[in-house]
Design a protein around this motif. Structure first.
Motif, short mmCIF file in Angstrom:
data_model
loop_
_atom_site.label_atom_id
_atom_site.label_comp_id
_atom_site.label_asym_id
_atom_site.label_seq_id
_atom_site.Cartn_x
_atom_site.Cartn_y
_atom_site.Cartn_z
N LEU A 107 -6.05 0.11 -7.15
CA LEU A 107 -6.35 0.86 -7.98
C LEU A 107 -6.51 2.06 -6.92
O LEU A 107 -6.49 3.38 -7.79
CB LEU A 107 -6.92 0.48 -8.69
CG LEU A 107 -7.00 -0.27 -9.72
CD1 LEU A 107 -7.78 -1.10 -11.00
CD2 LEU A 107 -5.79 -0.16 -11.32
N GLY A 108 -7.33 2.25 -6.12
CA GLY A 108 -8.43 3.18 -5.79
C GLY A 108 -6.75 3.98 -4.86
O GLY A 108 -7.38 5.41 -4.43
N ILE A 109 -5.85 3.39 -3.93
CA ILE A 109 -4.77 4.16 -3.58
C ILE A 109 -4.46 4.50 -4.07
O ILE A 109 -3.89 5.84 -4.10
CB ILE A 109 -4.14 3.25 -2.59
CG1 ILE A 109 -5.54 2.46 -1.58
CG2 ILE A 109 -2.63 3.34 -1.63
CD1 ILE A 109 -4.51 1.51 -0.45
N PHE A 110 -4.00 3.89 -5.72
CA PHE A 110 -2.69 4.26 -6.39
C PHE A 110 -2.95 5.73 -7.16
O PHE A 110 -2.52 6.60 -7.44
CB PHE A 110 -2.58 2.91 -7.49
CG PHE A 110 -1.80 3.42 -8.61
CD1 PHE A 110 -0.11 3.10 -8.42
CD2 PHE A 110 -2.22 4.70 -9.63
CE1 PHE A 110 0.45 3.55 -9.25
CE2 PHE A 110 -0.93 5.09 -10.74
CZ PHE A 110 -0.03 4.35 -10.78
N LEU B 80 0.70 -1.32 -0.01
CA LEU B 80 0.14 0.23 0.09
C LEU B 80 1.12 0.88 -0.10
O LEU B 80 0.47 2.58 -0.78
CB LEU B 80 -0.29 0.28 1.30
CG LEU B 80 -1.97 -1.13 1.26
CD1 LEU B 80 -2.63 -1.17 2.55
CD2 LEU B 80 -2.20 -1.56 0.27
N LEU B 81 1.94 1.20 0.60
CA LEU B 81 2.97 1.84 0.46
C LEU B 81 3.96 2.23 -0.32
O LEU B 81 3.58 3.46 -0.79
CB LEU B 81 3.76 2.32 1.68
CG LEU B 81 4.94 2.93 1.90
CD1 LEU B 81 4.59 4.83 2.50
CD2 LEU B 81 6.21 2.90 3.03
N LEU B 82 3.73 2.08 -1.35
CA LEU B 82 4.45 1.56 -3.12
C LEU B 82 3.33 2.07 -3.54
O LEU B 82 3.97 3.00 -4.52
CB LEU B 82 4.80 0.53 -3.26
CG LEU B 82 6.10 -0.53 -2.89
CD1 LEU B 82 6.55 -1.48 -3.55
CD2 LEU B 82 7.20 0.13 -3.36
N ALA B 83 2.00 1.87 -3.12
CA ALA B 83 1.03 2.42 -4.41
C ALA B 83 0.78 3.72 -4.12
O ALA B 83 0.42 4.59 -5.25
CB ALA B 83 -0.54 1.47 -3.76
N ILE B 84 0.85 4.29 -2.81
CA ILE B 84 0.58 5.48 -2.59
C ILE B 84 2.17 6.67 -3.62
O ILE B 84 1.67 7.93 -3.73
CB ILE B 84 0.84 5.76 -1.12
CG1 ILE B 84 -0.78 5.55 -0.76
CG2 ILE B 84 0.91 7.53 -0.68
CD1 ILE B 84 -0.48 5.04 1.15
N TYR C 166 5.37 -4.28 -12.65
CA TYR C 166 6.54 -4.80 -11.33
C TYR C 166 6.57 -4.07 -10.19
O TYR C 166 7.61 -5.00 -9.60
CB TYR C 166 7.90 -3.85 -12.77
CG TYR C 166 8.08 -3.90 -13.65
CD1 TYR C 166 8.54 -5.71 -13.84
CD2 TYR C 166 8.21 -3.67 -15.00
CE1 TYR C 166 8.15 -5.85 -15.32
CE2 TYR C 166 7.32 -4.44 -16.08
CZ TYR C 166 8.26 -5.59 -15.94
OH TYR C 166 9.29 -6.06 -17.30
N LEU C 167 6.00 -2.63 -10.05
CA LEU C 167 5.91 -2.52 -8.20
C LEU C 167 4.40 -2.79 -7.46
O LEU C 167 4.91 -2.99 -6.80
CB LEU C 167 5.72 -1.25 -8.36
CG LEU C 167 7.46 -0.42 -8.53
CD1 LEU C 167 7.19 0.92 -8.40
CD2 LEU C 167 8.43 -1.18 -8.11
N LEU C 168 3.54 -2.94 -8.27
CA LEU C 168 2.06 -3.62 -7.95
C LEU C 168 2.16 -4.91 -8.15
O LEU C 168 1.31 -5.60 -7.55
CB LEU C 168 1.50 -2.32 -7.63
CG LEU C 168 1.86 -0.86 -6.75
CD1 LEU C 168 0.73 -0.50 -7.59
CD2 LEU C 168 2.00 -0.88 -5.75
N GLY C 169 2.50 -5.72 -8.36
CA GLY C 169 2.08 -7.03 -9.35
C GLY C 169 1.32 -7.33 -9.93
O GLY C 169 0.88 -8.70 -9.94
#
Length: 290
Positions: free
Chosen positions: A240-243, A2-6, A33-36
């Motif tokens: 997707l929502g967090i991103f 989730l932190l990566l997505a943010i 590559y980051l969020l799979g």
């Protein structure tokens, strides 16, 4: 995760809001590559992220008077067919082939942005400039007009009948179709093509071209997403929502950054990042093709 997505979403939004052209192209490799996310799901999810972020980023640019709505809607409408075709083609392409092609697209985008920066650095001509079909006359709205064959182009408040050579009109239509095709196939906004087209073909200033490109991106993204409805693609709505939320915040900040930071610095930094991601994407995808 989730932190990566943010963090990743904020980066995409910031680049999209500040640069307009090319900012959204990082979305797909980040999702993969980051969020799979699977490649086909990433290209579909990218349309959601890019479309929403572009619409919200559009508000700040419009408030600052940097959006020509009639021209943006016209350019977007011209790209609808390409967007629909690209969406259909993408579903039938092998995921690793899609990523390898995407790596090439990122290189093209980086080169286009460098060329755009070089063009923007040239001093603007003063006074009328002779042309093969007439005279280029500066307008208060920032649009250069050629006295020649009549074609409709947008001014700041409405569509004005503005004479433009037929060859130029065909180039605008071809560019709009190409942008729609890229949006549908790769899930990107295609702003790295939209911005130069608006600058060179319609005479927009760079800030106005960046703002208007967000409208074109939103139109193309909505069209491509509609064409993909019903395809068997699983989307991780939480990621997707967090991103998307992070990208929206980044996009709003990007709209402010563009007026405070020298554009050439932003473009150079982003282009270096783009080439690095393209190299990584190619290194990951190409071995699967041989």
């Amino acid at each position: 995760m989730l932190l990566l997505a943010i963090l990743a979403g904020a980066l995409v939004g910031l680049s999209l809001g500040a640069l307009g052209g090319g900012g959204s192209i990082l979305t797909v490799p980040i999702l993969v590559y980051l969020l799979g996310q699977p490649p086909h799901a990433a290209t579909t999810g990218s349309l959601i992220v890019v479309g929403i972020t572009s619409l919200i980023g559009l508000v700040s640019h419009a408030h600052a008077g940097r959006v020509r709505f009639a021209a943006g809607l016209t350019f977007g409408a011209l790209g609808i067919v390409g967007s629909l075709v690209g969406s259909r083609l993408s579903a039938s392409v092998d995921p690793q082939v899609l990523l390898a092609l995407f790596a090439g697209l990122m290189v093209v985008a980086g080169v286009a942005m460098l060329l755009r920066q070089r063009h923007a650095a040239r001093p603007a001509p003063t006074g009328p400039v002779a042309s093969g079909t007439g005279v280029r006359t500066p307008r208060p709205s920032g649009i250069a007009v050629l006295e020649g064959a009549p074609v409709m182009i947008a001014t700041r408040r409405a569509l004005a009948v503005c004479p433009v050579p037929c060859g130029r009109a065909l180039r605008i239509a071809a560019a709009a179709t190409a942008v729609g095709l890229l949006t549908g196939f790769f899930g990107v906004g295609g702003g790295f093509l939209v911005v130069p087209a608006l600058v060179l073909a319609l005479g927009f200033s760079m800030p106005v071209a960046v703002g208007t490109s967000l409208l074109v991106i939103a139109v193309n993204s909505a069209t491509a997403l509609g064409a993909r409805l019903g395809q068997p693609v699983h989307l991780d709505w939480r990621v997707l929502g967090i991103f998307t939320a992070a990208a929206v915040i980044g996009g709003l900040l990007g709209g402010r950054v563009v007026s405070k930071v020298r554009p050439e610095r932003l473009t150079t930094a982003f282009t270096v990042l783009l080439f690095a991601v393209a190299a990584y994407t190619a290194a990951r995808s190409l071995p699967h093709l041989f």
